[in-house]
Write a protein that holds these residues in place. Structure first.
Motif, PDB file in Angstrom:
ATOM      1  N   TYR A  22       0.831  -1.202   0.000  1.00 35.25           N
ATOM      2  CA  TYR A  22       0.000   0.000   0.000  1.00 35.25           C
ATOM      3  C   TYR A  22       0.870   1.258   0.000  1.00 35.25           C
ATOM      4  CZ  TYR A  22      -3.505   3.381   1.534  1.00 35.25           C
ATOM      5  OH  TYR A  22      -4.331   4.490   1.637  1.00 35.25           O
ATOM      6  N   MET A  53     -15.497  -3.362   7.943  1.00 37.34           N
ATOM      7  CA  MET A  53     -14.403  -2.405   7.762  1.00 37.34           C
ATOM      8  C   MET A  53     -13.416  -2.568   8.901  1.00 37.34           C
ATOM      9  SD  MET A  53     -16.415   1.083   6.566  1.00 37.34           S
ATOM     10  CE  MET A  53     -14.922   1.844   5.948  1.00 37.34           C
ATOM     11  N   GLU A  55      -9.426  -0.779  10.286  1.00 30.72           N
ATOM     12  CA  GLU A  55      -8.352   0.184  10.042  1.00 30.72           C
ATOM     13  C   GLU A  55      -7.077  -0.283  10.729  1.00 30.72           C
ATOM     14  OE1 GLU A  55      -7.257   4.922  10.705  1.00 30.72           O
ATOM     15  OE2 GLU A  55      -9.309   4.212  11.028  1.00 30.72           O
ATOM     16  N   VAL A  59      -4.674   2.663   7.485  1.00 36.81           N
ATOM     17  CA  VAL A  59      -5.107   2.107   6.202  1.00 36.81           C
ATOM     18  C   VAL A  59      -6.416   1.361   6.408  1.00 36.81           C
ATOM     19  CG1 VAL A  59      -4.508   0.601   4.279  1.00 36.81           C
ATOM     20  CG2 VAL A  59      -2.716   1.905   5.450  1.00 36.81           C
ATOM     21  N   MET A  60      -7.399   1.657   5.576  1.00 40.97           N
ATOM     22  CA  MET A  60      -8.734   1.092   5.744  1.00 40.97           C
ATOM     23  C   MET A  60      -8.947  -0.112   4.838  1.00 40.97           C
ATOM     24  SD  MET A  60     -11.516   1.570   7.494  1.00 40.97           S
ATOM     25  CE  MET A  60     -11.452   3.309   7.983  1.00 40.97           C
ATOM     26  N   VAL A  73     -13.510   0.484  -4.196  1.00 44.42           N
ATOM     27  CA  VAL A  73     -12.672   0.549  -3.002  1.00 44.42           C
ATOM     28  C   VAL A  73     -11.226   0.872  -3.387  1.00 44.42           C
ATOM     29  CG1 VAL A  73     -11.688  -0.831  -1.128  1.00 44.42           C
ATOM     30  CG2 VAL A  73     -14.136  -0.925  -1.595  1.00 44.42           C
ATOM     31  N   ASP A  77      -8.651   4.532  -2.616  1.00 38.29           N
ATOM     32  CA  ASP A  77      -7.411   4.408  -1.848  1.00 38.29           C
ATOM     33  C   ASP A  77      -7.602   3.578  -0.585  1.00 38.29           C
ATOM     34  OD1 ASP A  77      -4.689   4.893  -1.911  1.00 38.29           O
ATOM     35  OD2 ASP A  77      -4.815   6.596  -0.559  1.00 38.29           O
ATOM     36  N   ARG A  78      -8.442   2.550  -0.685  1.00 41.85           N
ATOM     37  CA  ARG A  78      -8.637   1.625   0.425  1.00 41.85           C
ATOM     38  C   ARG A  78      -8.337   0.198  -0.058  1.00 41.85           C
ATOM     39  NH1 ARG A  78     -14.639   3.128   2.186  1.00 41.85           N
ATOM     40  NH2 ARG A  78     -14.823   3.064  -0.088  1.00 41.85           N
TER      41      ARG A  78
END
Length: 281
Positions: A22, A53, A55, A59-60, A73, A77-78
């Motif tokens: 990421y 969800m 985190e 970062v999710m 998604v 940016d997840r």
């Protein structure tokens, strides 16, 4: 959609790989089983399967069920997380092209079958051998070789011995359903009941036989505990204690996971045909 890596597994080690990818700007999709068994749940993207969800270090991760959701998604940016243990669903996603697959499930033995979705597969830890069931393998055993990329040899075999002090590892005393009495990040004392196993669903819940209690072997912080309510097997790892007594460590991906993630990143960038596909959309 091009340039998306398939990452099999969303446990704590796989999540270290995920953070490395990421932060390098590489898109990927995590696939998981229907009931993930992560112990370090606070740093595992697999928790999205239960919570929708999650985190981790800013970062999710988001649970998805189809390619359209996954693309949304990724574009926001997840990190998409999909329940697809055998990769049957992603195999049918004609809009996605997978330049590489990273098998981070840590089964510690050779996978049942080699998945033919991409010509470039990276395997983590024991059970993988380049040229047989992967192109590259990454060492997961702590020591001077941790995170090294192998192109023509296998990682070290599983020793069956926990790294560090073995008494820090909590194991289920019997088959049954686990019930938690403490939370990850709690400071605990020696002998404190952290969880228990319910072997009879119709049995009493007001008393806990000594043999079904899981107690802290020493004072420290509860670093990990498998999700309460899951069915576990006798001797299965269900938690661990950290003697450093620092709760903040429970919410950070480990140095080991990041080292392995660095090895995966190296392997991906070594091959020009893979490298050139990573930053396209």
């Amino acid at each position: 959609m091009e340039g998306v890596i398939l990452l099999r597994g969303g446990g704590d080690l796989a999540s270290g790989v995920a953070l490395r990818l990421y932060r390098a700007g590489i898109k990927f999709l995590i696939t998981e089983r229907e009931q993930p068994l992560a112990v370090r749940r606070t740093v595992s993207f697999s928790e999205a399967v239960y919570e929708n969800m999650v985190e981790i270090e800013g970062v999710m991760g988001v649970l998805v069920s189809n390619p359209e959701q996954a693309e949304l998604v990724l574009n926001s940016d997840r990190v998409p997380v999909l329940v697809d243990p055998e990769l049957e669903r992603v195999a049918a996603w004609r809009s996605f092209l997978w330049p590489a697959l990273v098998d981070a499930r840590l089964g510690k033995s050779a996978p049942a079958a080699v998945v033919d979705l991409t010509p470039f597969t990276i395997g983590l830890g024991p059970g993988f051998f380049p040229g047989k069931n992967c192109v590259a393998a990454v060492e997961t055993l702590r020591g001077h070789t941790l995170g090294r990329v192998y192109w023509n040899r296998a990682p070290e075999e599983d020793t069956g011995i926990p790294e560090g002090d073995p008494i820090r590892v909590l194991r289920a005393p019997e088959d049954g359903v686990i019930h938690g009495h403490a939370r990850i990040g709690d400071q605990v004392q020696v002998g404190q009941i952290l969880a228990h196993i319910q072997v009879n669903p119709q049995g009493r819940t007001d008393t806990i036989p000594d043999r079904l209690r899981i107690e802290a072997p020493f004072a420290g912080v509860l670093r990990g505990l498998i999700r309460p309510g899951l069915v576990v097997r006798r001797e299965m790892k269900i938690g661990d204690i950290d003697p450093r007594n620092e709760p903040a460590y429970c919410f950070l991906v480990s140095d080991k996971a990041l080292a392995v993630g660095g090895g995966v990143l190296e392997a991906l960038l070594t091959r020009p045909e893979v490298r050139s596909a990573l930053w396209t959309s």
